[in-house]
Design a protein around this motif. Structure first.
Motif, PDB file in Angstrom:
ATOM      1  N   VAL A   1       0.663  -1.387   0.156  1.00 35.03           N
ATOM      2  CA  VAL A   1      -0.071   0.034  -0.022  1.00 35.03           C
ATOM      3  C   VAL A   1       0.624   1.248  -0.213  1.00 35.03           C
ATOM      4  CG1 VAL A   1      -1.597   1.350   1.326  1.00 35.03           C
ATOM      5  CG2 VAL A   1      -2.154  -1.039   0.914  1.00 35.03           C
ATOM      6  N   THR A   2       2.054   1.314   0.838  1.00 35.69           N
ATOM      7  CA  THR A   2       2.806   2.348   0.923  1.00 35.69           C
ATOM      8  C   THR A   2       4.178   2.022   0.472  1.00 35.69           C
ATOM      9  OG1 THR A   2       3.292   1.408   3.136  1.00 35.69           O
ATOM     10  CG2 THR A   2       1.639   3.251   2.904  1.00 35.69           C
ATOM     11  N   SER A   3       4.556   0.869  -0.011  1.00 36.19           N
ATOM     12  CA  SER A   3       6.114   0.934  -0.429  1.00 36.19           C
ATOM     13  C   SER A   3       6.169   1.603  -1.763  1.00 36.19           C
ATOM     14  CB  SER A   3       6.278  -0.604  -0.694  1.00 36.19           C
ATOM     15  OG  SER A   3       5.338  -0.974  -1.818  1.00 36.19           O
ATOM     16  N   ALA A   4       5.336   1.873  -2.571  1.00 42.12           N
ATOM     17  CA  ALA A   4       5.319   2.480  -3.919  1.00 42.12           C
ATOM     18  C   ALA A   4       5.669   3.993  -3.595  1.00 42.12           C
ATOM     19  CB  ALA A   4       4.187   2.382  -4.786  1.00 42.12           C
ATOM     20  N   ILE A   5       5.219   4.475  -2.702  1.00 42.37           N
ATOM     21  CA  ILE A   5       5.120   5.927  -2.454  1.00 42.37           C
ATOM     22  C   ILE A   5       6.371   6.384  -1.433  1.00 42.37           C
ATOM     23  CG2 ILE A   5       2.695   6.347  -2.814  1.00 42.37           C
ATOM     24  CD1 ILE A   5       2.332   6.964   0.212  1.00 42.37           C
ATOM     25  N   ALA A   6       7.096   5.234  -0.745  1.00 44.96           N
ATOM     26  CA  ALA A   6       8.196   5.298   0.181  1.00 44.96           C
ATOM     27  C   ALA A   6       9.326   6.381  -0.205  1.00 44.96           C
ATOM     28  CB  ALA A   6       8.442   4.391   0.806  1.00 44.96           C
ATOM     29  N   GLY A   7       9.699   5.616  -1.444  1.00 46.12           N
ATOM     30  CA  GLY A   7      11.199   6.031  -2.115  1.00 46.12           C
ATOM     31  C   GLY A   7      12.274   5.903  -1.434  1.00 46.12           C
ATOM     32  N   PRO A   8      13.324   6.177  -1.721  1.00 48.44           N
ATOM     33  CA  PRO A   8      14.657   5.831  -1.068  1.00 48.44           C
ATOM     34  C   PRO A   8      14.714   6.204   0.213  1.00 48.44           C
ATOM     35  CG  PRO A   8      15.158   7.066  -2.984  1.00 48.44           C
ATOM     36  CD  PRO A   8      13.846   7.163  -2.964  1.00 48.44           C
ATOM     37  N   ARG A   9      15.192   5.158   0.947  1.00 53.74           N
ATOM     38  CA  ARG A   9      15.408   5.153   2.624  1.00 53.74           C
ATOM     39  C   ARG A   9      15.959   6.514   2.888  1.00 53.74           C
ATOM     40  NH1 ARG A   9      14.153   1.496   6.493  1.00 53.74           N
ATOM     41  NH2 ARG A   9      13.883  -0.085   4.915  1.00 53.74           N
ATOM     42  N   GLN A  10      17.071   6.980   2.406  1.00 55.78           N
ATOM     43  CA  GLN A  10      17.886   8.090   2.972  1.00 55.78           C
ATOM     44  C   GLN A  10      17.288   9.310   2.465  1.00 55.78           C
ATOM     45  OE1 GLN A  10      20.215   7.598   4.958  1.00 55.78           O
ATOM     46  NE2 GLN A  10      19.838   5.442   5.094  1.00 55.78           N
ATOM     47  N   ALA A  11      16.537   9.238   1.512  1.00 57.36           N
ATOM     48  CA  ALA A  11      15.904  10.394   0.902  1.00 57.36           C
ATOM     49  C   ALA A  11      14.904  11.112   1.748  1.00 57.36           C
ATOM     50  CB  ALA A  11      15.264  10.248  -0.644  1.00 57.36           C
ATOM     51  N   THR A  12      14.957  12.463   1.581  1.00 58.39           N
ATOM     52  CA  THR A  12      13.983  13.299   2.585  1.00 58.39           C
ATOM     53  C   THR A  12      12.938  13.847   1.509  1.00 58.39           C
ATOM     54  OG1 THR A  12      15.730  13.866   3.953  1.00 58.39           O
ATOM     55  CG2 THR A  12      13.719  15.446   4.062  1.00 58.39           C
ATOM     56  N   HIS A  13      11.435  13.335   1.829  1.00 57.90           N
ATOM     57  CA  HIS A  13      10.576  13.680   0.870  1.00 57.90           C
ATOM     58  C   HIS A  13      10.149  15.141   1.400  1.00 57.90           C
ATOM     59  CE1 HIS A  13      10.029   9.981  -1.414  1.00 57.90           C
ATOM     60  NE2 HIS A  13      10.033   9.172   0.033  1.00 57.90           N
ATOM     61  N   ARG A  14       9.728  15.870   0.331  1.00 62.24           N
ATOM     62  CA  ARG A  14       9.352  17.211   0.205  1.00 62.24           C
ATOM     63  C   ARG A  14       7.905  17.233   0.188  1.00 62.24           C
ATOM     64  NH1 ARG A  14       9.456  21.189   3.544  1.00 62.24           N
ATOM     65  NH2 ARG A  14       8.778  23.217   2.548  1.00 62.24           N
ATOM     66  N   TRP A  15       7.077  16.491   1.172  1.00 64.93           N
ATOM     67  CA  TRP A  15       5.782  16.320   1.224  1.00 64.93           C
ATOM     68  C   TRP A  15       5.100  17.633   2.009  1.00 64.93           C
ATOM     69  CZ3 TRP A  15       5.255  10.689   2.421  1.00 64.93           C
ATOM     70  CH2 TRP A  15       5.579   9.700   1.322  1.00 64.93           C
ATOM     71  N   GLY A  16       4.061  18.088   1.805  1.00 67.04           N
ATOM     72  CA  GLY A  16       3.476  19.137   2.467  1.00 67.04           C
ATOM     73  C   GLY A  16       3.051  18.633   3.817  1.00 67.04           C
ATOM     74  N   HIS A  17       2.805  19.826   4.609  1.00 69.51           N
ATOM     75  CA  HIS A  17       2.709  19.547   6.229  1.00 69.51           C
ATOM     76  C   HIS A  17       1.074  19.085   6.221  1.00 69.51           C
ATOM     77  CE1 HIS A  17       6.509  21.269   6.654  1.00 69.51           C
ATOM     78  NE2 HIS A  17       6.518  20.769   7.991  1.00 69.51           N
ATOM     79  N   TRP A  18       0.761  18.347   7.348  1.00 73.52           N
ATOM     80  CA  TRP A  18      -0.441  18.263   7.872  1.00 73.52           C
ATOM     81  C   TRP A  18      -0.599  18.875   9.494  1.00 73.52           C
ATOM     82  CZ3 TRP A  18      -2.626  12.677   6.778  1.00 73.52           C
ATOM     83  CH2 TRP A  18      -2.392  12.432   5.239  1.00 73.52           C
ATOM     84  N   TYR A  19      -1.840  19.413   9.901  1.00 68.40           N
ATOM     85  CA  TYR A  19      -1.597  20.234  11.236  1.00 68.40           C
ATOM     86  C   TYR A  19      -2.604  19.642  12.123  1.00 68.40           C
ATOM     87  CZ  TYR A  19       0.627  23.405   8.116  1.00 68.40           C
ATOM     88  OH  TYR A  19       1.462  24.026   6.953  1.00 68.40           O
ATOM     89  N   ARG A  20      -2.932  18.364  11.927  1.00 68.35           N
ATOM     90  CA  ARG A  20      -3.948  18.005  13.136  1.00 68.35           C
ATOM     91  C   ARG A  20      -3.872  16.440  13.304  1.00 68.35           C
ATOM     92  NH1 ARG A  20      -9.342  20.851  13.416  1.00 68.35           N
ATOM     93  NH2 ARG A  20      -9.691  19.649  11.427  1.00 68.35           N
ATOM     94  N   GLN A  21      -3.718  15.808  14.523  1.00 67.86           N
ATOM     95  CA  GLN A  21      -3.752  14.302  14.368  1.00 67.86           C
ATOM     96  C   GLN A  21      -4.463  13.815  15.870  1.00 67.86           C
ATOM     97  OE1 GLN A  21      -0.044  12.492  14.215  1.00 67.86           O
ATOM     98  NE2 GLN A  21      -0.647  10.537  14.187  1.00 67.86           N
ATOM     99  N   ILE A  22      -5.060  12.775  15.693  1.00 68.63           N
ATOM    100  CA  ILE A  22      -5.663  12.108  16.983  1.00 68.63           C
ATOM    101  C   ILE A  22      -4.819  11.427  17.514  1.00 68.63           C
ATOM    102  CG2 ILE A  22      -7.567  11.135  17.836  1.00 68.63           C
ATOM    103  CD1 ILE A  22      -8.400  13.414  16.531  1.00 68.63           C
TER     104      ILE A  22
END
Length: 690
Positions: free
Chosen positions: A421-442
Motif C-alpha cells: 500500500v505504501t511501498s510505492a510512495i516511500a522512495g529511497p530510505r535515505q531521501a527526505t521527501h518534500r511532502w506538504g505538512h498536515w496540522y492535526r492528528q488524533i
C-alpha cells in the motif's frame, strides 16, 4: 580442364541498324544476280564478311573446377526427442550419413542440431541455413525428427529432395489431455467453464476415463469423462486475480510421455463492480478527495451520503423541507450492507442519525468479509463520536482523547516500506521527501498486536494503521488533513496513489497483499524455492502437497539479508502444487506453484508420426520412413530422374562449378577481317576486268 565452353556475339552496332544493313545487302545481291553482273558472288561474299564482322562473334576459353554438392541434415534435439530411444536413433542416422559422405569429395555434408523446449521449428532452421548457401549447390535436405514439427509451411520449393527420417516406434501409446476452450476472465462468485478432451487412441470414443481435479483450496474431485470427446469442466471463481486448477489423468504403464496427462485450468477472476458506501459526517474539504478519487475509478460504484444538517440544530424549519432525500438507514444497514465491498466513515458523528445497533451490523459485516475505513477528526473522540462504539473498538487503534495540533510531515515507516500500500510512495530510505505538512492528528495507541502501522505522524504516533478482522479488513487514518495534499499545500503529496491503494487493499486486491509467497523451480528441477515477504511473526515451516501422492513435504524458513524469508522444498513433481506456510504464532498462509510446461506445444503431443511431414515431403519428391524399419540407401541422382524410392533416398548431382581462368577471343579479329576483305576485293576486280 580447358574447353570451348561459350560461343557468343557482341554486335558493334545496334541490332536494328544491323538488320537494315542485312536487308540492303540481300537486296543488292539479288539485283546483281538479276542483272547478271560479273563479280556478284564476290560482292555478296564481301557484304557477308562485313555483316559477320559487325556481329563480332566471340568464344570463351574457361578453366573450371567442379564444386561439391551440399547436403543439409537437420537433427531434432527438442524435448520430445528425449523420450524412449529417439536420441539413440537420431545419433545412429547421423553416423550413417557421416560414414556415407565424409570421404566423398563431391558431397559437403552439413549437420545442424535444432533445439526447442517449447516448440520444434525445423523449417525456421532450414530457412536460416538456406540463406547461407548457394541454392544451385543444394543436393538434398534430410530431417531427423519424431515428426512433431510445429512450423510446417503450406508450400515449399527447394528444387532438391526433402527426406524425413522418423524416430520413435509405430506402436507408441500416449494418452493426453487437450484444451479446446480456455477462459481468460470470469466473474467472482460464478463458475468458469473449460472445454477439454481426454485423448486415448486405443479406447473407443465415449468410454469413461477417470480424471482428478485439484483445486486451489485443496479440494480433490475425482470423476469420469468420455474418451476422445469434448467435455465441459467447471471451476468456481472464489476471488479476484488468478484462479488455478489442475486436471490429471492416470498414466499408463507403457506410456511414451506422462507430462501431457495433466492440464492447467487457469483464469482471472474479476469483480463485476466494486461498490463503496461513503458516509460523511458533515461537509468539509476532505470528503471531496474521497469522492473524486472513487468516482474516477471506472471499476467502482460510489454511494455517498453527507449529513448536511444534524437533528440537534434548532430552528423552526421542518425536517422534510431541509433534507434533500431521507437518510435510508434501514435500507443501507439491514438490507443492502452486504452488497458493498467497502464502507468509509469520513469524520462521522452519530448525532442521533445512526443508532448503535446499526454500527453492530457494520462490525458483523466486516467480520464476515467486508471492509471498513475510519477517517478520524475531532468528531471521532467527541461524546457522540465513533471511538467509544463497537466500531471504534474494532479499529486497530485506541484513542487517548487528545487532539494534537501542530505541523508535521507524514512519514512511511519501516513496515510501510514493505507493505504494497505504501511501498510505492516511500522512495529511497535515505531521501527526505518534500511532502506538504498536515496540522492535526488524533493521539492513539496500538491495541491490536496483529495491526500494521504503515505511516506515522507527530512524535511517530500511528497515522495510518490497517488490520484484519475475522474474514474482513479495517483501517483508520488518524488525521482529517489529507485534503491539504490534494490542494497542493506546501508542495502536496501522493494522496491519490495512497488512497487508491488503501481502498483496494481493503477490498482485497490480490496484487496488494502484504504477506506474499513467490515460488520458483530450482535449476535442477528437483525442488521448489520459496520466498516469503512477511510482516509480523517470523515464518517457521513450509509444507507442500505432492500432487500425485497428496503427501506433505516440510521445509524450514531462513532469514535473508533483504528481510525476506526463504525455504527449499525437495519436490520434483510438476503441475499445481499447494503450499502452506506457518509463522511462529501458528498463523498460516497458502500459495500455489504452477509448472506451465505442460501447456507448451512441445509437450502437448509427443507421439512420433509421419503424417505431419508427409505432404510437404511428397511435394518435394522426398523419402519419408521410420528409422526403426531401417535407414534408406542414399544414392546420387540426376535432376531429370526420380529422387526417391521405397527403400532409397536420392541426392541430386547439381553439376555446379567454379571458373578459375576465363579468356574471351574474337572469332574474326579486325586485322584478319581487313586482309580477307582486301583479297575478296582483288578477286572481284580481276573477275570484272576479264
Amino acid at each position: 580442364m580447358i574447353s570451348l565452353q561459350d560461343f557468343q556475339i557482341n554486335p558493334l552496332i545496334t541490332p536494328g541498324w544491323l538488320g537494315i544493313l542485312a536487308l540492303i545487302a540481300i537486296g543488292l545481291v539479288i539485283l546483281c544476280l538479276m542483272l547478271r553482273l560479273r563479280g556478284g558472288i564476290w560482292r555478296a561474299g564481301m557484304m557477308a564478311l562485313l555483316l559477320i564482322g559487325l556481329l563480332a562473334p566471340q568464344f570463351t576459353d574457361q578453366s573450371r573446377e567442379k564444386l561439391s554438392d551440399i547436403v543439409l541434415v537437420l537433427a531434432d534435439r527438442s524435448a520430445s526427442q528425449q523420450l524412449g530411444n529417439r536420441t539413440v536413433q537420431t545419433d545412429q542416422a547421423i553416423e550413417a550419413l557421416h560414414q556415407k559422405y565424409d570421404n566423398d569429395p563431391d558431397i559437403d555434408l552439413r549437420v545442424e542440431n535444432v533445439a526447442g523446449e517449447t516448440r520444434t521449428d525445423m523449417f525456421a532452421a532450414l530457412d536460416r541455413l538456406l540463406g547461407g548457401i548457394p541454392r544451385e549447390r543444394l543436393a538434398g535436405v534430410v530431417m531427423i525428427t519424431d515428426g512433431q514439427v510445429h512450423d510446417v509451411p503450406v508450400s515449399l520449393h527447394l528444387d532438391a529432395p526433402l527426406h524425413a527420417l522418423i524416430t520413435g516406434t509405430r506402436d507408441e501409446r500416449d494418452r493426453r489431455l487437450q484444451m479446446h476452450q480456455n477462459v481468460d476472465y470470469g466473474i467472482v462468485g460464478k463458475d468458469a467453464e473449460f472445454i477439454v478432451e481426454a485423448i486415448d487412441p486405443d479406447i473407443t470414443a465415449g468410454n469413461p476415463i477417470s480424471v482428478t481435479l485439484l483445486q486451489e483450496d485443496g479440494t480433490v474431485r475425482r470423476f469420469n469423462v468420455p474418451a476422445n470427446q469434448k467435455t465441459s469442466i467447471t471451476i468456481p471463481i472464489t476471488h479476484a486475480g488468478p484462479v488455478i486448477a489442475e486436471l490429471r489423468m492416470a498414466a499408463l504403464r507403457d506410456e511414451a510421455d506422462t507430462t501431457n496427462n495433466r492440464l492447467i485450468l487457469e483464469t482471472t477472476g474479476v469483480r463485476d463492480r466494486l461498490r463503496v458506501l461513503l458516509l460523511s459526517g458533515e461537509p468539509h474539504p476532505g470528503e471531496r478527495a474521497w469522492r473524486n478519487l472513487l468516482r474516477a475509478d471506472p471499476g467502482v460504484d460510489l454511494v455517498h451520503f453527507t449529513i448536511l444538517r444534524p437533528p440537534e440544530k434548532g430552528d423552526d424549519t421542518p425536517i422534510n423541507e431541509l433534507a434533500l432525500i431521507p437518510f435510508p438507514i434501514r435500507d443501507l444497514f439491514e438490507v443492502r450492507l452486504k452488497q458493498f465491498d467497502l464502507v468509509i466513515f469520513d469524520r462521522y458523528q452519530r448525532r442521533g442519525v445512526l443508532p448503535v445497533q446499526y454500527l453492530e451490523k457494520v462490525v458483523e459485516y466486516v467480520q464476515g468479509g467486508g471492509a471498513a475505513l475510519v477517517v478520524a477528526g475531532p468528531e471521532y473522540i467527541a461524546p457522540d463520536g465513533l471511538a467509544d462504539t463497537v466500531l471504534g473498538q474494532m479499529m486497530p487503534l485506541d484513542a487517548t482523547g487528545r487532539i494534537l495540533e501542530q505541523g508535521f510531515i507524514p512519514r512511511v515507516n519501516d513496515t510501510g516500506r514493505l507493505h504494497p500500500v505504501t511501498s510505492a510512495i516511500a522512495g529511497p530510505r535515505q531521501a527526505t521527501h518534500r511532502w506538504g505538512h498536515w496540522y492535526r492528528q488524533i493521539e492513539t495507541r496500538q491495541t491490536n498486536a496483529q495491526a500494521m502501522t504503515v505511516m506515522t505522524g507527530i512524535n511517530d504516533l500511528p497515522l495510518l494503521t490497517m488490520s484484519r478482522v475475522g474474514e474482513g479488513r479495517a483501517a483508520i487514518l488518524t488525521s482529517d488533513q489529507m485534503w491539504l495534499w490534494q490542494r497542493g499545500h506546501d508542495g502536496g503529496g501522493p494522496i491519490a496513489e495512497l488512497l487508491r491503494r488503501l481502498s483496494h487493499w481493503l477490498m482485497k486486491e490480490p496484487a496488494l497483499e502484504e504477506n506474499t509467497i513467490t515460488t520458483t523451480r530450482s535449476a535442477d528441477g528437483a525442488s521448489l524455492d520459496l520466498t516469503w515477504r512477511k510482516i509480523g511473526a517470523a515464518p517457521q515451516t513450509a509444507t507442500a502437497i505432492d500432487p500425485v501422492t497428496l503427501s506433505a513435504i516440510n521445509a524450514p524458513f531462513t532469514r535473508q539479508s533483504d528481510q525476506t524469508w526463504q525455504a527449499n522444498i525437495p519436490i520434483a513433481q510438476h503441475g499445481l502444487i499447494r503450499i502452506t506456510a506457518r509463522d511462529a504464532k501458528g498463523k498460516s498462509q497458502t500459495a500455489l506453484h504452477v509448472d506451465r510446461d505442460v501447456l507448451t506445444s512441445e509437450r502437448r503431443n509427443t507421439t512420433s508420426t509421419t503424417e505431419i511431414l508427409g505432404k510437404i515431403v511428397a511435394a518435394n519428391n522426398g523419402y519419408i520412413g521410420r528409422i526403426e524399419n531401417g535407414l534408406p540407401a542414399f544414392r546420387r541422382v540426376t535432376r531429370e530422374s526420380s529422387w526417391n524410392g521405397p527403400k532409397w533416398a536420392g541426392m541430386v548431382q547439381t553439376e555446379s562449378y567454379r571458373t578459375l581462368i576465363g579468356t574471351t577471343n574474337n572469332l574474326l579479329p579486325l586485322p584478319a577481317l581487313a586482309i580477307i576483305g582486301v583479297i575478296l576485293c582483288l578477286f572481284g576486280w580481276r573477275r570484272e576486268t576479264r
